[in-house]
Design an enzyme around this catalytic site. Structure first.
Site, short mmCIF file in Angstrom:
data_model
loop_
_atom_site.label_atom_id
_atom_site.label_comp_id
_atom_site.label_asym_id
_atom_site.label_seq_id
_atom_site.Cartn_x
_atom_site.Cartn_y
_atom_site.Cartn_z
N LYS A 42 0.71 -1.73 -0.02
CA LYS A 42 0.08 0.08 -0.12
C LYS A 42 0.84 1.03 -0.23
CE LYS A 42 -2.02 -1.43 3.77
NZ LYS A 42 -2.72 -2.48 4.36
N ASP A 101 -5.31 -6.78 10.23
CA ASP A 101 -6.69 -5.77 10.80
C ASP A 101 -7.72 -7.03 10.27
OD1 ASP A 101 -5.93 -6.37 7.71
OD2 ASP A 101 -6.96 -3.77 7.22
C1 BGC Z 1 -1.63 -6.35 3.71
C2 BGC Z 1 -2.57 -7.34 4.51
C3 BGC Z 1 -3.64 -6.01 4.64
C4 BGC Z 1 -4.74 -5.37 3.29
C5 BGC Z 1 -5.75 -4.65 3.86
C6 BGC Z 1 -2.79 -5.52 1.80
O1 BGC Z 1 -2.30 -4.47 1.71
O2 BGC Z 1 -0.69 -6.77 3.15
O3 BGC Z 1 -2.06 -6.95 5.75
O4 BGC Z 1 -5.15 -6.98 5.55
O5 BGC Z 1 -3.74 -4.53 2.85
O6 BGC Z 1 -5.50 -3.59 4.86
#
Ligand code: BGC
Length: 433
Positions: free
Chosen positions: A159, A195
């Site tokens: 992200k 999460d």
């Molecule tokens: C992460 C996860 C997370 C998801 C939602 C992803 O980019 O790798 O660990 O649960 O985003 O936030």
């Protein structure tokens, strides 16, 4: 990139074909998803990490006030969560902070110092009773190899995060180190949670039949209780699933991203990327003079990467889109209609892919779909994008036919934070016994 179309209508047909994810594709998707799940669980080579979360299901009678620290995107929250038993959760004082871009992409130490300083400010603000020690659940929504309920090392950032010196380190130790430096002594970190796990456990506090937790927001991911092997909740990290057909737009987006080849499912599904796919499609149509043909300024409105967002797509779908938000002060009706169709095509694929992955997790647990499965979901795409939930439900119907009613989706708002508090409560009670 071109579509070699002759008219806007022809171009939309071609794009729609390229982004299609039909019932036959879904069946193939589910088989591949199951193969990758099996490989991941066995510790083999797989795009699904299938991480043991160490989180135990609550009884629903846990009581008391716990803190939750929820970090998963450019904002993070500190919450005081009161567990009242009988499945009732009350969210008390909450503070939200936005993390500056230079911290997200700077040094890991600065990131954790920043978080600890806000935790300190939360305590100082008088929102909590003094002279007490609080158990805290730390929701850290990135791929973490958990080594215990309160320890785990970051595998990779996702992200858009890239804070240096965190990959390979125990994120709880980093948080505790920063708290110590700032003399925060009244908090003990009792649990580390993803999460998705928080969301599922928050729902489990009230409902025993919840067995899938999903996030459809900036990023995407899901967890479920793995009864075949560990008996514990597994964080699939489905955002990294890579057995899916990519369009030429997906390939360009991936190539230019800061993690090429990774998080391919997330890049086709989640809120962080939908606007960017839209922007790339728009640019190709503008270059072919099939969109904004009469406006010389149109191209510049779409030239900056990630400048078009899933929120803007959402407002196109809702009919509240403000053309000025793209620096295109006016828009011809035909152009507006093409943009609405583009948003529909891209968001429909996202919802269908997400629903196919949910169906995969339900079928894995219950191949004949004989039981009820409550899916706890959080995230703005699911909550707010017009028609998104309906599209997911439609796909579940296509795949599961008469058994589709056994899957129900329940929006679990703030579950990532409240669930971390529940996990901390369960963990603290285990430490105490
Ligand atoms: C992460 C996860 C997370 C998801 C939602 C992803 O980019 O790798 O660990 O649960 O985003 O936030």
């Amino acid at each position: 990139m071109t579509t070699t179309a002759k008219s806007p209508k022809d171009a939309l047909d071609k794009i729609s074909e390229e982004f299609a994810f039909n019932t036959k594709d879904v069946k193939e998707f589910i088989s591949l998803f199951h193969l990758e799940m099996a490989r991941g669980l066995e510790g083999g080579q797989s795009s699904l990490k299938m991480i043991d979360s160490f989180a135990r299901r609550p009884s629903g009678s846990e009581l008391g006030t716990y803190l939750a620290l929820d970090l998963g995107g450019t904002n993070f929250r500190v919450m005081a969560v009161n567990l009242r038993g009988k499945g009732e959760i009350h969210v008390g004082a909450t503070s939200r902070y936005s993390i500056p871009k230079d911290i997200i992409t700077g040094k890991g130490e600065d990131l954790f110092n920043f978080i600890a300083s806000k935790l300190g400010a939360f305590i100082e603000s008088g929102k909590l009773a003094k002279d007490k020690t609080y158990a805290l659940g730390f929701t850290f929504s990135f791929p973490v190899k958990q080594t215990g309920i309160k320890s785990g090392t970051l595998i990779a950032w996702t992200k858009g995060f890239s804070a240096e010196g965190v990959v390979g380190k125990d994120v709880v130790a980093l948080l505790e180190g920063a708290m110590k430096k700032q003399n925060i002594n009244c908090i003990s970190v009792e649990a580390l949670a993803n999460d998705t796990v928080g969301t599922m456990i928050a729902k489990c506090y009230a409902r025993k039949d919840c067995d899938i937790g999903v996030i459809l927001g900036t990023g995407t991911n899901a967890c479920y209780p793995e009864s075949r092997i560990s008996g514990l909740t597994v964080n699939t990290e489905w955002g990294n699933f890579n057995k899916l057909r990519q369009t030429k737009f997906d390939l360009v987006l991936d190539d230019a991203s800061n993690n090429p080849g990774l998080q391919l499912f997330e890049k086709a599904v989640s809120g962080m990327y939908l606007g960017e796919i839209f922007r790339l499609v728009a640019l190709s149509l503008i270059d072919e003079k099939l969109l904004f043909a009469s406006s010389k300024l149109a191209r510049s409105a779409f030239e900056v990467p990630y400048s078009f967002t899933s929120e803007q797509m959402s407002s196109l779908a809702e009919g509240t889109f403000d053309a000025k938000s793209t620096s295109l002060s006016q828009m011809a009706d035909e152009d507006f209609a093409v943009m609405v169709s583009m948003a529909k095509i891209i968001s429909t694929r996202s919802a269908r892919l997400a629903a196919a992955a949910v169906a995969s997790l339900a079928l894995w647990q219950d191949p004949k779909m004989l039981q009820k499965h409550v899916v706890a979901v959080d995230g703005s795409l699911y909550e707010k994008y017009p028609g998104y939930k309906q599209e997911m439900t439609r796909l579940i119907g296509e795949v599961l036919g008469g058994h589709a009613g056994n899957i129900s989706f329940e929006l679990t708002k703030d579950g990532s934070g409240t669930g971390a508090a529940v996990i901390a409560a369960v963990a603290a009670s285990e430490h105490a016994t």
